[in-house]
Design an enzyme around this catalytic site. Structure first.
Site, PDB file in Angstrom:
ATOM      1  N   LYS A 116      95.634  76.623  89.303  1.00 47.01           N
ATOM      2  CA  LYS A 116      95.407  76.034  87.981  1.00 47.01           C
ATOM      3  C   LYS A 116      96.709  75.386  87.525  1.00 47.01           C
ATOM      4  CE  LYS A 116      93.138  78.510  84.942  1.00 47.01           C
ATOM      5  NZ  LYS A 116      92.446  77.304  84.443  1.00 47.01           N
ATOM      6  N   GLU A 125      96.721  79.450  79.690  1.00 52.99           N
ATOM      7  CA  GLU A 125      95.482  79.827  80.393  1.00 52.99           C
ATOM      8  C   GLU A 125      95.621  81.201  81.026  1.00 52.99           C
ATOM      9  OE1 GLU A 125      94.036  75.283  81.518  1.00 52.99           O
ATOM     10  OE2 GLU A 125      94.985  76.508  83.048  1.00 52.99           O
TER      11      GLU A 125
END
Ligand code: ABF
Length: 251
Positions: A116, A125
């Protein structure tokens, strides 16, 4: 583990704009229907181009109507998304325990390790993924992989303190990524700066290192000046991938 299951087409997903958009929407809608339970009060909202379909489904399912239900963003983009859908906005410092976080990914391997940070949001995140009782990934079929780095070639995103970037870059080269570079803005006007005021290094590693992402993660994270690494290991409970034929793969 067990082989990925195939879920039949979602009965209510509207017709696609493009195949990729349709597959993102399929993944997002299926994940919301399965994992945003009516009793949940705190929901983490990820970043990227799949997550708007998560919010779309939350709204169309009437899950936004409960005024006790609060939504926590992972980025400026997802904060805007929450606000524009008129959902109740919260922050992780008010709500350090989240029922479920749903987020996109750049690539997901067979055991749900993820790359990610292609959108430079992976620090927040990861905090929201960790704060969540359940962390769910949603993506289109291109992100479904067996080994990280096979599909997402630009490398592992590494958020670094601005003043430390040159030293970290040198050390990332030594760890095994001679091709690592500082991420530049599309305009080429300067480096990308994250929501947290940091720079991002993109570090491609050889396949043999990507086969053990947890070891790689710990090695990069040890480098002074590194704020967070875009390798999410042992975090996701499930990943949903929309397919071209309208089915959804779940792993
Ligand atoms: C975020 O958005 C990131 O961690 C990842 O970089 C990206 C995935 O976006 P998309 O859903 O647009 O593929 O989840």
């Amino acid at each position: 583990g067990s082989p990925p299951a195939l879920i039949p087409p979602h009965p209510k997903v509207p017709p696609p704009t493009t195949v990729i958009e349709a597959s993102k929407r399929l993944a997002a809608w299926t994940a919301v229907d399965r994992h945003v339970l009516p009793e949940y009060k705190v929901i983490g909202i990820g970043s990227g181009s799949t997550v708007p379909y998560v919010v779309e489904r939350i709204v169309s399912q009437g899950l936004a109507r409960n005024k006790d239900r609060v939504f926590i963003p992972t980025s400026f983009q997802s904060k805007e998304l929450i606000v524009s859908a008129q959902l109740l906005l919260g922050d992780v410092d008010q709500y350090p325990v989240i029922d479920v976080t749903i987020d996109g990914a750049d690539e997901v391997d067979e055991t749900l390790n993820c790359i990610k940070g292609g959108g430079a949001c992976h620090l927040r995140e990861k905090v929201l993924a960790e704060a969540a009782d359940t962390f769910i990934v949603v993506a289109d079929y291109r992100k479904n992989s067996d080994v990280l780095g096979k599909n997402f070639k630009q490398g592992v995103p590494i958020e670094v303190a601005q003043f430390a970037y040159a030293k970290v870059l040198q050390n990332v080269h030594l760890v095994g990524s001679p091709g690592a570079t500082l991420r530049m803005a599309k305009s080429k006007a300067g480096p990308v700066v994250t929501d947290n005021g940091n720079f991002v290094i993109d570090a491609p590693f050889p396949e043999e290192m990507m086969r053990d992402p947890y070891t790689l993660l710990t090695r990069i994270k040890m480098l002074t000046g590194v704020v967070e690494v875009g390798l999410f290991c042992h975090m996701a409970k499930a990943a949903y991938f929309g397919n071209q034929d309208g089915s959804v793969t779940v792993k």
